[in-house]
Design a protein around this motif. Structure first.
Motif, PDB file in Angstrom:
ATOM      1  N   GLU A 201       0.859  -1.329  -0.161  1.00 39.21           N
ATOM      2  CA  GLU A 201      -0.114   0.081  -0.098  1.00 39.21           C
ATOM      3  C   GLU A 201       0.852   1.252   0.086  1.00 39.21           C
ATOM      4  O   GLU A 201       0.679   2.352  -0.630  1.00 39.21           O
ATOM      5  CB  GLU A 201      -0.897  -0.130   1.178  1.00 39.21           C
ATOM      6  CG  GLU A 201      -1.987  -0.976   0.931  1.00 39.21           C
ATOM      7  CD  GLU A 201      -2.950  -1.216   2.259  1.00 39.21           C
ATOM      8  OE1 GLU A 201      -2.519  -0.508   3.113  1.00 39.21           O
ATOM      9  OE2 GLU A 201      -3.780  -2.109   2.269  1.00 39.21           O
ATOM     10  N   TRP A 202       1.963   0.990   0.450  1.00 38.24           N
ATOM     11  CA  TRP A 202       2.883   2.473   0.721  1.00 38.24           C
ATOM     12  C   TRP A 202       3.619   2.603  -0.740  1.00 38.24           C
ATOM     13  O   TRP A 202       3.426   3.655  -1.191  1.00 38.24           O
ATOM     14  CB  TRP A 202       3.885   2.050   1.742  1.00 38.24           C
ATOM     15  CG  TRP A 202       5.122   3.210   1.710  1.00 38.24           C
ATOM     16  CD1 TRP A 202       6.423   3.175   1.388  1.00 38.24           C
ATOM     17  CD2 TRP A 202       4.775   4.403   2.258  1.00 38.24           C
ATOM     18  NE1 TRP A 202       6.852   4.345   1.606  1.00 38.24           N
ATOM     19  CE2 TRP A 202       5.996   5.229   2.232  1.00 38.24           C
ATOM     20  CE3 TRP A 202       3.829   5.184   2.876  1.00 38.24           C
ATOM     21  CZ2 TRP A 202       6.191   6.600   2.658  1.00 38.24           C
ATOM     22  CZ3 TRP A 202       4.002   6.511   3.303  1.00 38.24           C
ATOM     23  CH2 TRP A 202       5.112   7.195   3.275  1.00 38.24           C
ATOM     24  N   ALA A 203       4.047   1.612  -1.354  1.00 40.93           N
ATOM     25  CA  ALA A 203       4.257   1.596  -2.829  1.00 40.93           C
ATOM     26  C   ALA A 203       3.409   2.092  -3.598  1.00 40.93           C
ATOM     27  O   ALA A 203       3.313   3.059  -4.557  1.00 40.93           O
ATOM     28  CB  ALA A 203       5.003   0.296  -3.224  1.00 40.93           C
ATOM     29  N   ASP A 204       2.063   1.691  -3.493  1.00 46.12           N
ATOM     30  CA  ASP A 204       0.911   2.023  -4.272  1.00 46.12           C
ATOM     31  C   ASP A 204       0.792   3.549  -3.966  1.00 46.12           C
ATOM     32  O   ASP A 204       0.172   4.406  -5.236  1.00 46.12           O
ATOM     33  CB  ASP A 204      -0.432   1.327  -3.922  1.00 46.12           C
ATOM     34  CG  ASP A 204      -0.368   0.088  -4.482  1.00 46.12           C
ATOM     35  OD1 ASP A 204       0.280  -0.422  -5.298  1.00 46.12           O
ATOM     36  OD2 ASP A 204      -1.348  -0.920  -4.144  1.00 46.12           O
ATOM     37  N   SER A 205       1.119   4.153  -2.871  1.00 42.22           N
ATOM     38  CA  SER A 205       0.591   5.618  -2.547  1.00 42.22           C
ATOM     39  C   SER A 205       1.641   6.341  -3.485  1.00 42.22           C
ATOM     40  O   SER A 205       1.344   7.437  -3.975  1.00 42.22           O
ATOM     41  CB  SER A 205       0.759   5.697  -1.251  1.00 42.22           C
ATOM     42  OG  SER A 205       2.182   5.943  -0.477  1.00 42.22           O
ATOM     43  N   HIS A 206       2.888   5.808  -3.699  1.00 41.41           N
ATOM     44  CA  HIS A 206       3.846   6.540  -4.570  1.00 41.41           C
ATOM     45  C   HIS A 206       3.447   6.592  -5.851  1.00 41.41           C
ATOM     46  O   HIS A 206       3.579   7.554  -6.681  1.00 41.41           O
ATOM     47  CB  HIS A 206       5.270   5.854  -4.273  1.00 41.41           C
ATOM     48  CG  HIS A 206       5.921   5.836  -2.997  1.00 41.41           C
ATOM     49  ND1 HIS A 206       7.296   6.299  -2.961  1.00 41.41           N
ATOM     50  CD2 HIS A 206       5.609   5.779  -1.763  1.00 41.41           C
ATOM     51  CE1 HIS A 206       7.460   6.386  -1.508  1.00 41.41           C
ATOM     52  NE2 HIS A 206       6.582   5.962  -0.799  1.00 41.41           N
ATOM     53  N   LEU A 207       2.855   5.499  -6.466  1.00 40.98           N
ATOM     54  CA  LEU A 207       2.446   5.382  -7.585  1.00 40.98           C
ATOM     55  C   LEU A 207       1.365   6.345  -8.048  1.00 40.98           C
ATOM     56  O   LEU A 207       1.175   7.132  -8.828  1.00 40.98           O
ATOM     57  CB  LEU A 207       1.749   3.990  -7.958  1.00 40.98           C
ATOM     58  CG  LEU A 207       1.042   3.751  -9.301  1.00 40.98           C
ATOM     59  CD1 LEU A 207       1.896   3.993 -10.564  1.00 40.98           C
ATOM     60  CD2 LEU A 207       0.327   2.407  -9.251  1.00 40.98           C
ATOM     61  N   SER A 208       0.538   6.649  -7.010  1.00 35.57           N
ATOM     62  CA  SER A 208      -0.612   7.504  -7.213  1.00 35.57           C
ATOM     63  C   SER A 208      -0.062   9.115  -7.281  1.00 35.57           C
ATOM     64  O   SER A 208      -0.611   9.776  -8.154  1.00 35.57           O
ATOM     65  CB  SER A 208      -1.516   7.444  -5.842  1.00 35.57           C
ATOM     66  OG  SER A 208      -2.532   8.315  -5.983  1.00 35.57           O
ATOM     67  N   LYS A 209       1.251   9.194  -6.417  1.00 32.24           N
ATOM     68  CA  LYS A 209       1.461  10.502  -6.529  1.00 32.24           C
ATOM     69  C   LYS A 209       2.050  10.890  -7.910  1.00 32.24           C
ATOM     70  O   LYS A 209       2.269  11.909  -8.483  1.00 32.24           O
ATOM     71  CB  LYS A 209       2.456  10.750  -5.481  1.00 32.24           C
ATOM     72  CG  LYS A 209       2.142  10.868  -4.016  1.00 32.24           C
ATOM     73  CD  LYS A 209       3.262  10.914  -3.017  1.00 32.24           C
ATOM     74  CE  LYS A 209       2.473  10.848  -1.721  1.00 32.24           C
ATOM     75  NZ  LYS A 209       3.337  10.782  -0.644  1.00 32.24           N
ATOM     76  N   MET A 210       3.080   9.665  -8.633  1.00 35.20           N
ATOM     77  CA  MET A 210       3.283   9.698  -9.912  1.00 35.20           C
ATOM     78  C   MET A 210       2.453  10.002 -11.050  1.00 35.20           C
ATOM     79  O   MET A 210       2.629  10.831 -12.088  1.00 35.20           O
ATOM     80  CB  MET A 210       4.237   8.405 -10.200  1.00 35.20           C
ATOM     81  CG  MET A 210       5.619   8.518  -9.231  1.00 35.20           C
ATOM     82  SD  MET A 210       6.432   7.002  -9.715  1.00 35.20           S
ATOM     83  CE  MET A 210       5.896   5.840  -8.633  1.00 35.20           C
TER      84      MET A 210
END
Length: 201
Positions: free
Chosen positions: A50-59
């Motif tokens: 989920e933390w990695a997914d939050s980075h994807l969302s920001k990108m």
């Protein structure tokens, strides 16, 4: 290119508790013991995802803010299965069946789910074709654009996999654990060339 350090180990043990998860949310694969310890470890892994997914969302938000989201092919995948025994660094499906999500504005219909056999070697020819460049004969894999954009089948009977080692200190004298696979839509053949060695060190 973005390579997340999450969800690689080491995890913060018990992070699932602070993130509102519960042990009954876990589907434990049949090759792992179904225990509270394993369930908690899998939930700690989920927190990292989920933390990695939050980075994807920001990108994606950033690409949108600069007007480049519609001009960008986004591929989200992994280089191995989850970091658990019989998964990561194995050639069982739990080690090779990874997420592969592709987005390209209105050129690819959203929400499609596919059972096509895809390999990470397909990424390079896909990008080359998208850029309007010829795909050299010595490039492995095949472009996924005909399938993604026009639903043309890949007509792939099988894909191959291979492994020599994962890490250099696992065995004496840096010995590998050579394995090759053939995966069809229904079957997986795994050939271990040195079954006398421990697969994981």
């Amino acid at each position: 290119w973005y390579g997340a350090t999450e969800p690689h180990r080491v995890y913060e043990k018990g992070s699932w508790k602070r993130n509102g998860k519960s042990l009954d949310q876990v589907d434990v694969p049949g090759f792992l013991p179904d225990s509270e310890e394993v369930r908690g470890d899998m939930l700690d892994y989920a927190v990292e995802i989920e933390w990695a997914d939050s980075h994807l969302s920001k990108m994606l938000e950033y690409l949108d803010s600069i007007g480049e989201l519609n001009n960008t092919i986004v591929i989200v995948t992994a280089d191995n299965g989850m970091p658990f025994p019989r998964a990561k660094a194995s050639l069982y499906d739990s080690g090779t069946n990874m997420p592969f999500i592709v987005m390209w504005a209105d050129k690819i219909n959203p929400g499609q789910v596919s059972q096509e056999l895809v390999s990470l070697t397909d990424i390079a020819p896909t990008f080359l074709e998208a850029a309007g460049l010829d795909i050299p004969q010595n490039v492995h894999g095949k472009s996924l654009l005909p399938y993604l954009m026009r639903n043309e089948p890949l007509n792939r009977e099988f894909i191959n996999g291979g492994r020599e080692r994962h890490g250099y200190k696992a065995r004496a004298n840096h010995g590998g654990y050579p394995v090759r696979t053939v995966r069809t839509g229904d079957y997986l053949l795994i050939r271990n060339f040195r079954p006398d060695r421990w697969p994981s060190g």
